[in-house]
Design an enzyme around this catalytic site. Structure first.
Site, PDB file in Angstrom:
ATOM      1  N   ASP A 184       0.910  -1.379  -0.160  1.00 29.95           N
ATOM      2  CA  ASP A 184      -0.084  -0.001  -0.010  1.00 29.95           C
ATOM      3  C   ASP A 184       0.714   1.233   0.233  1.00 29.95           C
ATOM      4  O   ASP A 184       0.342   2.580  -1.186  1.00 29.95           O
ATOM      5  CB  ASP A 184      -0.733   0.014   1.602  1.00 29.95           C
ATOM      6  CG  ASP A 184      -2.170  -1.364   1.383  1.00 29.95           C
ATOM      7  OD1 ASP A 184      -1.647  -1.652   0.817  1.00 29.95           O
ATOM      8  OD2 ASP A 184      -2.993  -0.954   1.731  1.00 29.95           O
ATOM      9  N   GLU A 412       1.465  -8.428  11.830  1.00 32.94           N
ATOM     10  CA  GLU A 412       1.123  -8.061  10.717  1.00 32.94           C
ATOM     11  C   GLU A 412       2.586  -8.280   9.483  1.00 32.94           C
ATOM     12  O   GLU A 412       2.285  -8.174   7.981  1.00 32.94           O
ATOM     13  CB  GLU A 412       0.252  -6.731   9.514  1.00 32.94           C
ATOM     14  CG  GLU A 412      -0.471  -6.771   8.712  1.00 32.94           C
ATOM     15  CD  GLU A 412      -1.123  -5.336   8.837  1.00 32.94           C
ATOM     16  OE1 GLU A 412      -1.307  -4.321  10.049  1.00 32.94           O
ATOM     17  OE2 GLU A 412      -1.383  -5.048   7.489  1.00 32.94           O
TER      18      GLU A 412
HETATM   19  C1  GLC Z   1      -2.503  -3.846   3.925  1.00 30.16           C
HETATM   20  C2  GLC Z   1      -2.042  -5.152   2.790  1.00 30.16           C
HETATM   21  C3  GLC Z   1      -2.336  -5.102   1.295  1.00 30.16           C
HETATM   22  C4  GLC Z   1      -3.404  -7.038   1.908  1.00 30.16           C
HETATM   23  C5  GLC Z   1      -4.380  -5.940   3.436  1.00 30.16           C
HETATM   24  C6  GLC Z   1      -5.530  -7.167   4.132  1.00 30.16           C
HETATM   25  O1  GLC Z   1      -3.960  -3.241   2.639  1.00 30.16           O
HETATM   26  O2  GLC Z   1      -1.351  -3.818   1.800  1.00 30.16           O
HETATM   27  O3  GLC Z   1      -1.687  -6.242   0.837  1.00 30.16           O
HETATM   28  O4  GLC Z   1      -3.661  -7.207   1.807  1.00 30.16           O
HETATM   29  O5  GLC Z   1      -3.639  -4.973   4.561  1.00 30.16           O
HETATM   30  O6  GLC Z   1      -4.617  -7.815   5.149  1.00 30.16           O
END
Ligand code: GLC
Length: 441
Positions: A184, A412
């Site tokens: 992101d 995460e």
């Molecule tokens: C964030 C990450 C993305 C992922 C999402 C859900 O937005 O950057 O890659 O899919 O979280 O985990």
């Protein structure tokens, strides 16, 4: 250890093997997380921060489920494909049921699908995931039936992305939003995002920073632009050609294109094994190889993503710059230079593979995609390294991934020096990667 974010900043915790949970404990904890994040046939990435089903997360999560419950693994794919649009597009979020704790929710996206979805996509992993599930299946009959049922839907998704995101058949598909790329807030996007005008921006309240400290999340400068792009695409009714032609943000990343190339190749394998025609897929693979090849920068010895609006190569290297290895695209010499680069990064940080080049001025070891280690990217890099014969380095990447998870929990993402777990906790794809990488006790 589920949800426990382990050592705090500055605490250089022990490496795996010094002490801590045994692999059996970790697998049990990972299994618990997958079960706790199950909302009835689909997993949320993590409770609170991401309360819906995310596209590429569901692919990795299915790999984790396959270790525990094969029918449930296939179901994860079935539920995410409920979000597929009639034209083949796979949206990056499926809002199976409302949750006011997330922003931007379905009312902001304003799409017309049932169940409600977002209006942009994410990395296409499903050819690869279905092939893996099929190859490792214990229930071969179920796997055969599921793969056959999913094949036309994956084919339609790949056709959509090649047709609408590479309308001139260059072999490189574009993402039109940083969220599509999966990384992101990566520095990859900085230049392109800075040119996105802030317009049609209604006042809004972020929810992510209510769950995770703002220092580990994108800035508001970035967020305003993310939402301006959403407003623009919504105003175009998400008509894919209008979106592509008018988007002020169009970037071809080595990561997104490599994941697609691998998934195309695996889809081709699936087509052959199902007795389906292969010519169309072969053409995508051929073009994709050429496209990815054109991102190689001989002087730097690296793949560089490209800003398609300016036509310029993007300077900064991120962990996804190594994914052409996963796609099987580099020749032996190029692969050797990439492996050398990964080793170099490994001398600068304790844990491979940081999401941003640790030598770059953009490197921020605690902020999301600007430095921390992500388990799913590591999983793909390790496969690529292994396939090119860099067994030791592949094993270090896998070992580091497991060490981070075993010490800091199912975070995460992870700080590449201290190993601290950051962002959301109890994360589905982190649990899934542990299950995939660690042998049953
Ligand atoms: C964030 C990450 C993305 C992922 C999402 C859900 O937005 O950057 O890659 O899919 O979280 O985990």
């Amino acid at each position: 250890m589920a949800g426990d974010h382990g050592p705090k900043a500055g605490d250089h915790g022990p490496r795996a093997g010094d002490h801590g949970p045994t692999p059996g404990d970790s697998r049990a904890a990972a299994a618990r997380i997958l079960r706790e994040n199950d909302r009835g046939g689909f997993n949320v990435p993590t409770p609170g921060l991401y309360p819906f089903q995310w596209l590429w997360d569901s692919g990795f999560t299915a790999l984790g489920w396959a270790e525990l419950d094969e029918p449930r693994a296939w179901q994860e794919l079935e539920t995410v494909f409920l979000g597929q649009w009639p034209d083949g597009m796979l949206p990056h979020i499926v809002f199976h049921r409302p949750d006011p704790g997330y922003f931007p929710g379905p009312d902001v996206w304003g799409t017309s699908h049932d169940p409600p979805t977002s209006g942009i996509t994410q990395p296409h992993v499903f050819g690869t995931i279905v092939r893996r599930l099929l190859e490792t299946a214990r229930d071969r009959e179920l796997a055969g039936r599921q793969a056959r049922g999913l094949f036309p839907r994956i084919l339609a998704a790949h056709r959509w992305i090649h047709r609408h995101r590479d309308p001139h058949d260059t072999g490189l598909v574009a993402v039109v939003h940083p969220w599509e790329g999966g990384e992101d807030n990566s520095p990859l996007w900085d230049g392109a995002l800075a040119r996105v005008p802030i317009e049609n921006l209604a006042p809004y309240t972020r929810r992510d920073t209510g769950h995770v400290d703002a220092s580990q999340r994108p800035t508001s400068h970035e967020y305003d632009r993310y939402l301006s792009l959403v407003a623009r695409f919504r105003a175009l009714g998400y008509e894919p050609d209008a979106v592509y032609q008018t988007s002020p943000f169009r970037v071809a990343t080595a990561g997104f294109n490599s994941i697609l190339q691998r998934s195309d190749r695996d889809l081709m394998w699936l087509a052959s094994s199902l007795g389906e025609p292969t010519a169309e897929i072969e053409a995508w693979i051929e073009r994709g190889r050429t496209g990815l090849g054109s991102l190689w920068d001989e002087r730097a010895g690296a793949y560089r993503s490209r800003d398609l609006v300016t036509g310029e190569a993007i300077e900064v290297m991120t962990s996804s710059s190594f994914l052409p290895l996963f796609a099987g695209v580099p020749d032996g010499e190029q692969a050797g230079r990439l492996a050398a680069r990964i080793r170099e990064w490994g001398e600068r940080v304790r844990y491979l593979v940081p999401s941003t080049d640790p030598q770059s001025a953009a490197f921020e070891p605690r902020r999301y995609w600007r430095g921390p280690v992500w388990s799913v990217v590591n999983w793909m890099i390790a496969i690529g390294l292994e396939e090119y014969g860099f067994h030791e380095l592949a094993s270090r990447v896998r070992h580091d991934t497991l060490a981070l998870i075993e010490q800091a929990g199912f975070a995460e993402y992870f700080e590449p020096n201290t190993g601290e777990g950051l962002g959301g906790g109890s994360f589905s794809w982190t649990a899934a990667i542990l299950l995939n990488l660690s042998p049953p006790a």
